[in-house]
Design a protein around this motif. Sequence first.
Motif, PDB file in Angstrom:
ATOM      1  N   ARG B  25      15.127   3.827  10.707  1.00 53.98           N
ATOM      2  CA  ARG B  25      16.189   2.835  10.500  1.00 53.98           C
ATOM      3  C   ARG B  25      15.766   1.453  10.982  1.00 53.98           C
ATOM      4  N   LEU B  26      15.108   1.422  12.160  1.00 51.89           N
ATOM      5  CA  LEU B  26      14.758   0.141  12.784  1.00 51.89           C
ATOM      6  C   LEU B  26      13.362  -0.324  12.410  1.00 51.89           C
ATOM      7  N   ARG B  46      12.325  -4.770  17.069  1.00 55.39           N
ATOM      8  CA  ARG B  46      13.440  -5.609  17.511  1.00 55.39           C
ATOM      9  C   ARG B  46      14.698  -5.269  16.723  1.00 55.39           C
ATOM     10  N   VAL B  47      15.842  -5.537  17.349  1.00 53.63           N
ATOM     11  CA  VAL B  47      17.134  -5.575  16.664  1.00 53.63           C
ATOM     12  C   VAL B  47      17.691  -6.957  16.985  1.00 53.63           C
ATOM     13  N   VAL B  52      13.367  -3.680  21.379  1.00 53.27           N
ATOM     14  CA  VAL B  52      13.691  -2.250  21.423  1.00 53.27           C
ATOM     15  C   VAL B  52      12.403  -1.440  21.384  1.00 53.27           C
ATOM     16  N   GLU B 233      22.125   2.950  16.818  1.00 55.68           N
ATOM     17  CA  GLU B 233      21.927   1.660  16.147  1.00 55.68           C
ATOM     18  C   GLU B 233      23.134   0.746  16.359  1.00 55.68           C
ATOM     19  N   ARG B 234      24.338   1.314  16.294  1.00 54.23           N
ATOM     20  CA  ARG B 234      25.540   0.490  16.549  1.00 54.23           C
ATOM     21  C   ARG B 234      25.523  -0.052  17.976  1.00 54.23           C
ATOM     22  N   LEU B 236      22.841  -0.681  19.810  1.00 53.36           N
ATOM     23  CA  LEU B 236      21.800  -1.713  19.909  1.00 53.36           C
ATOM     24  C   LEU B 236      22.280  -3.019  19.276  1.00 53.36           C
ATOM     25  N   ARG B 237      23.017  -2.915  18.171  1.00 51.36           N
ATOM     26  CA  ARG B 237      23.528  -4.149  17.538  1.00 51.36           C
ATOM     27  C   ARG B 237      24.579  -4.818  18.420  1.00 51.36           C
ATOM     28  N   ALA B 240      22.665  -6.530  21.153  1.00 55.07           N
ATOM     29  CA  ALA B 240      21.937  -7.697  20.632  1.00 55.07           C
ATOM     30  C   ALA B 240      22.871  -8.853  20.296  1.00 55.07           C
TER      31      ALA B 240
END
Lengths: 241, 241
Positions: B25-26, B46-47, B52, B233-234, B236-237, B240
């Motif tokens: 995904r990343l 990165r995000v 990351v 992922e949510r 990390l966003r 960020a």
Amino acid sequence: MPDTPIRHAVLLFAMQDEALPLIRRLELDDKGHLAPPMPMRWFDGRVADLRVDVVVLGSDRRFGVDCIGTQPAAIAAQLVFDKLKPDLLINAGTAGGFIQRGGSIGKVYLTGGPFYFHDRRIPLAPFEPYAEGGWTLSNNAAAWVDTLGLEQGVVSSGNSLDMNADDAERIERFAAHAKDMEAAAIAWVADQHQQPMIAVKAITDLVDGEHPTHEEFERNLHTASDALSEAVERLLRLLAA
Amino acid sequence: MPDTPIRHAVLLFAMQDEALPLIRRLELDDKGHLAPPMPMRWFDGRVADLRVDVVVLGSDRRFGVDCIGTQPAAIAAQLVFDKLKPDLLINAGTAGGFIQRGGSIGKVYLTGGPFYFHDRRIPLAPFEPYAEGGWTLSNNAAAWVDTLGLEQGVVSSGNSLDMNADDAERIERFAAHAKDMEAAAIAWVADQHQQPMIAVKAITDLVDGEHPTHEEFERNLHTASDALSEAVERLLRLLAA
């Protein structure tokens, strides 16, 4: 694996009380923490031409007790290979013994394996042998045992001082002579590094005897640690000769 | 402990199959081994402005399986703090859940603790609290849970995929929502370093359900890993943003 000539041995002990008799016998220098802020402590010195370091797991910053068990032991082994790079890693300590396999209080085993885990149960086919291990990490242990008049043995490790039915089933299957809380974790790290490792274990309590382990452990810790330090010093003088 | 501003997060996964959905995904870069010859593998990217890294425990050189369990996890955490120095360590993975405490397959918990061990039994008074732990290592987890619509929970760790009576007694006493094989070991290392750590755990199997853990685990690993990677992922966003 072939053992290289041994000019530098590192002894890894779990508890300070297990290590102090040897640190005093060899008059090692206190080098402080091996890798701050981790609690492992480091001592060094020599036995004739052999460089000797002692690493103890150190005191937990929150609970104030020696950091016994397989997790700190694994980290300590990794730090030893990374920072000290010994020719031989020796896990020295106390352990439970078994009357049915000739164990007695103060008896000292010296062994290059096999080292097993008795408290990692992973019933997924490919993981089972990984979980239990069975690492053998020295070809020289048998000769040292003969010269020193000690005994070889199988060591099985887990994170509990007691032994429940699941632990006992595995310990019987491995026919373990010594039940401890660190050796297999150190052996796993040594195997990743492809470095030789032995254990020297003095018996504090008889797991299949009549007294509760924790009572015998406390009563016999100092006696067993003295027997341990005497055996380890003889081993180091043999390696240095 | 106070969490510092987060510009760099490290995710520590036990199994490659748990980590791969997020790595894809990343679109993280494969950086190889984190600390050869140890098996841990390292990916980075990165995000937005957040750095990351992902670390996975890697494959055992002898047995060829992912190095699951608390000993490799402890070493990986030490290597992460030593080499990568993140502002936040996130142990992401799958776990067993408990119907009686609201668990269901694919449910995701995000928690800063408490993290316990349920398989370290040391009945010597000063060692008992050390053995069980109960570390809490983030003050921010509750706010993130609210924002992301996840749930907080208690995580209890041990080296077995199954659960025997001794494990169950402790897991009940801790009122654990997630039973895993790594978090407490990572928490102990984070506590020594005085660094924040959280866990994100997706449920693969219901320990108090009717199906054997190892069957449910294999059946649900990929589903739970997808739910895990979506939640991570949510998170990390959010970090960020």
